[in-house]
Scaffold this active site. Sequence first.
Site, mmCIF file in Angstrom:
data_model
loop_
_atom_site.group_PDB
_atom_site.id
_atom_site.type_symbol
_atom_site.label_atom_id
_atom_site.label_comp_id
_atom_site.label_asym_id
_atom_site.label_seq_id
_atom_site.Cartn_x
_atom_site.Cartn_y
_atom_site.Cartn_z
ATOM 1 N N LYS D 167 0.876 -1.174 0.000
ATOM 2 C CA LYS D 167 0.000 0.000 0.000
ATOM 3 C C LYS D 167 0.906 1.213 0.000
ATOM 4 C CE LYS D 167 -3.966 1.959 2.482
ATOM 5 N NZ LYS D 167 -4.824 1.733 3.671
ATOM 6 N N SER D 237 -1.906 -1.273 -3.883
ATOM 7 C CA SER D 237 -2.956 -0.256 -3.839
ATOM 8 C C SER D 237 -2.339 1.023 -3.300
ATOM 9 C CB SER D 237 -4.113 -0.713 -2.959
ATOM 10 O OG SER D 237 -3.700 -0.830 -1.623
#
Lengths: 374, 374, 374, 374
Positions: D167, D237
């Site tokens: 992330k 992400s």
Amino acid sequence: MNPANPPRQLQVHRLPMAHPGDLSALADLLDEGRVRAEDVVAVIGKTEGNGGVNDFTRGYFTQSLMHLLGARLGRAPAELQRELPCVLSGGTEGVLSPHYSVFSRAEAAADAPPGPALAIGRAFSAPTPAADIGRWAQVRAVAGAVRAAMADAGIADPAEVRFVQVKGPCVTGARAAAALAAGQSVASADPNRSMALSRAAGAFGVALALGEMADDPALESALLTRFDLWCGRASVSTGVEVEANEVVLLGHSAQWRGPLRMACEPMADAMDLPAVARALARLGLRAAPQLSADDSARVAAALVKCEPDRRGQVRGARHTMLDDTDINAQRHIRAAVGGLVAGTLGDGRLFVSGGAEHQGPDGGGLIAVIAHAA
Amino acid sequence: MNPANPPRQLQVHRLPMAHPGDLSALADLLDEGRVRAEDVVAVIGKTEGNGGVNDFTRGYFTQSLMHLLGARLGRAPAELQRELPCVLSGGTEGVLSPHYSVFSRAEAAADAPPGPALAIGRAFSAPTPAADIGRWAQVRAVAGAVRAAMADAGIADPAEVRFVQVKGPCVTGARAAAALAAGQSVASADPNRSMALSRAAGAFGVALALGEMADDPALESALLTRFDLWCGRASVSTGVEVEANEVVLLGHSAQWRGPLRMACEPMADAMDLPAVARALARLGLRAAPQLSADDSARVAAALVKCEPDRRGQVRGARHTMLDDTDINAQRHIRAAVGGLVAGTLGDGRLFVSGGAEHQGPDGGGLIAVIAHAA
Amino acid sequence: MNPANPPRQLQVHRLPMAHPGDLSALADLLDEGRVRAEDVVAVIGKTEGNGGVNDFTRGYFTQSLMHLLGARLGRAPAELQRELPCVLSGGTEGVLSPHYSVFSRAEAAADAPPGPALAIGRAFSAPTPAADIGRWAQVRAVAGAVRAAMADAGIADPAEVRFVQVKGPCVTGARAAAALAAGQSVASADPNRSMALSRAAGAFGVALALGEMADDPALESALLTRFDLWCGRASVSTGVEVEANEVVLLGHSAQWRGPLRMACEPMADAMDLPAVARALARLGLRAAPQLSADDSARVAAALVKCEPDRRGQVRGARHTMLDDTDINAQRHIRAAVGGLVAGTLGDGRLFVSGGAEHQGPDGGGLIAVIAHAA
Amino acid sequence: MNPANPPRQLQVHRLPMAHPGDLSALADLLDEGRVRAEDVVAVIGKTEGNGGVNDFTRGYFTQSLMHLLGARLGRAPAELQRELPCVLSGGTEGVLSPHYSVFSRAEAAADAPPGPALAIGRAFSAPTPAADIGRWAQVRAVAGAVRAAMADAGIADPAEVRFVQVKGPCVTGARAAAALAAGQSVASADPNRSMALSRAAGAFGVALALGEMADDPALESALLTRFDLWCGRASVSTGVEVEANEVVLLGHSAQWRGPLRMACEPMADAMDLPAVARALARLGLRAAPQLSADDSARVAAALVKCEPDRRGQVRGARHTMLDDTDINAQRHIRAAVGGLVAGTLGDGRLFVSGGAEHQGPDGGGLIAVIAHAA
């Protein structure tokens, strides 16, 4: 007025949020001592969700608010949530801006302008069983809570009430099943219809308490059928998370001091700009066609109810809101009426809410404005 | 005026549609002889699609229109489509109503009110190669077409031009590939950016023709960057289906007769209600705050350009249009500005179109109104 | 078989479209003489709209198709539309690809493989009055049309029927008003419920004609209530534009020749991949897990009905399709089941349609595949 | 292995949620002592938002999770949030079910099956300045964190790594402005492009750490351009709320015990059902075409990355995902690929995430499965 009841004063803070979990503006006010956590009596706001069943921005904001105030008050958030009305409408379509208004009340400052001034009261009915929702029993329960909120606000004359916000329960699948298991019936087991019925009963309940409607159980059949019956001072929403009818009531009282005043006008349809101007005019604000910057700064809050006309037309011209599979009809109408009112006030920080059954004329709704006296 | 140029008269019929393939209202006018097919010079309308790339309501309406007129004129629909401007904006959000305005011109009736009156002209540029789109060559091509449309309308003084609608081409993937294969570059191969560049070049082209901007190729770099440069009388759209720049121009001319007049005002932002009132006032229509029914009936058409403010705020309050994954930002802004203008005029039959780059102030746009003289 | 009834042959052309008005692929086939306009008996396709009430891509495609075939046949498009079934499902979610299958029939080629082969028949019921829609009278009307379509296809044994596509009328506001004015009642005046009732009646009608259900008017109350009653070979859609029940029927007949065969299997739920494999296996196609390129090329068309499970779960896990205010539930389920079937076939050119009431098991639906025999 | 390093064991609990604020399933596990709060090392889940910029279900869930664990651990939620990776993908389209997987690790039970078994490690890079995002500096920062996570997991051989979840931060408007004020440049100031660049850099960083790519700064220009370069074990992400690159790494290690194993396969496109079957086969699970109920019960978690093919086609057939103004392309592809994988596993509790740049083949992505050994 006796010494035990010193005059009170209402404060309204209209605050921005950067996202639905952002309560920093209120935290700042609390930190600065401008608002005391124990004085907060209600919060009404707009969050940037879709306003539908799967709009979780309301829950997110509520959780954040209750955590903030709970920490300040040393109380459990879940407990506080059962006492503090937090009425949220999801959907900031078009020029509408995410914001929340914090209503707090305290003893009036010694130098506060004399009243009568805007007063606030709140009350909760007893929990409404699923079997009562959308029926006359709920109408009476709401009416009782409205009367209690009037007493809480120190308002005796219904004519002095300006605006009543109700948040009522609805029949969820689980509640319907429980009622049926107990041998009871429900007015509707369809969640969407149950929500509409609860809003309708809320509007009738306000009308009943304000003396605009008789306490006649035969009128139960008028819920969602006789749209010529409406209350121009009722704004009702429903939520699966509440079991009782929550009432926040605003009106004028000689027991209160301060500069705030309120006016409310029914809107005949989604283009009723004259109604907006009338509500403003009652507060000494002139829309010609738009408020001046000075007048706009006097507005403390504005609340609107509206509805996509169920007959498919506005002033004879076809609209497409009800047949749109891409955008929910309530999002359409909030954007349009929000654009109209924002343009008149010169401000997008408006509470614009759909689901206006019996809350103003059929196909229209109402507008309420809180402003500082000139 | 010599006998070879008898005075002309413009007619505007604003017609409802039940769906994007419904041309029955125009068919009726043709059947009744109230409009002659050969007199139709342009159609501008709103269809109930989403207004985006996959909005096929525009193509459906256009096909239906060309089949109708083609049958009456004994011409092939595809051929007619290359001559008759049909400018459609998809998206009838909120209270906006699907409709189309048919502009027709003919020799003035003997008893027509004397001019100067509203005139219409149209012109097409030569096809614009992909390599020219969004560049100064397109600006000049549009300017040339605007001048030709002025001549067609019989307007010599740019100050008499009220409103110029342009429909320009854009760079599709296929056109970009062809240009590259030919050793040429394109301003942008991204379709959405290419469309914005084409709209920007269209606005600059109108400004150039109207004497509001110098013919300075160095200004090419101002396209989509210098938003302080704008034309308050240009409304531009783009379409993958056109190869040339199509221009429909409206303004006042002494060679024309009839009751129609037009006014156009820039809008500073999405809440610029005073601009709407000013445009109406120029036509003797009083929004106080809403037009009376009589004044509303005098309005023949209204056209609006608007834009979700790219800075994320309107008058200091955050809006959420640009970050909404569920509803396209252009749909938001059309609903809001449409609601504002509809409420002022008391009518939802408005052409409200997004994509207002350089067509009015940054974050705002413009409003144009056609009305019958009192 | 007597000389007056020479063997026939069905052709299925699955064609791409660039947009809903693009019939160029069919025009090419007609130009090349590979299909004769007079041999076209039905078109079934997917267009890229939203599949809802305001999906105009279906109307746009239909108009374009009728104009094309009308021009070739020298017939009026509107007249042709009343004879040629054109069944469209809007919504090409996910990997689904816009396409249409043209079904044509003609005398079999001399060298066509012997039958029994896939046959097609079509029939229209008499116009169904609004008062009959969603009632046993409609069930019988559909059954009658199915029997007529069997005769048209030359199929005597219901067991040889593989798939029946029905397009039925629904109760519009205007039709409901007319019925009421004539002293009649309607099963539902709500358009969405009326459409569901019409689909349900269509499914029962197919079951009745195929001998799967008794002609018992008491079963009328089972429409939309007894979801344990279903027909695994019925696919039904409704449209406001039709007044009669249109039937396209496919099955095997010894009177037909050619390589085409068909299989149809009920799907128990939206994850019933084994059902897809079973339908393919019946045609000699092996999904292990995906068809080989050779097998995929043998598939001529695939048709699927599906439904978001109304109980809110699939195999015990909560789904969110029914409570989504942003995306219609039918779009969700088409994307998911479309993705599953496309992945199995290796091809996104699938007819996937929602609204599967009584057309397969509750919460599931069915899959039908047309393929060339090995 | 020395006594100071007793063997560890990973537990994965896949839990349902009734809404994004519902952590009751985890609270129950904590109450029952089945999971200890201090053992939780990462949470990966799907919430029912739209997955876009205005998806607040991720923040709502995260806030709820941190409040729950913070209360159990006696720690401030905000502080905990900086230590505990909580990777959420919004959007449960189609048959996808809202759920979250809780990864916890502790000393292995005495009777735990011997290893090598599935291990987990996590690490955070130093905060990545805005000027580094989407550049080789970020690639190296991610690679460093991946190596640290390998060490944390006790995995020395990159070949034993099965799946790396990253992330990463992105360039917000504020960060871009700060960088520019400091005399630095940013790779892109456009938030959406910045997020794509950060995902690309994350994928390259994983490839670098796993020895699949050289540490060659010239490859910076390959980010988002050379889609033939990809890592089949990276899932990335981005979030505006993080400043460092957070890494959760899973792989096989002899230092761990227990029944869990993992496999990961690249998917060539959105229809790559054979890749799903291959990943399952590596774990001894047979999709023929669907897992049996017994095999389905052995699956502990499944994670998928996918992408709407940017070339507008899947296997030669046009898709409409990229041009849909109503539904975001990522929602389309998640629904379709989710439907495919759910149908193969017989389970909708899947982590399906879009934005798969360089995370698997262009137009495809990857699938990772955690299962109990037979």
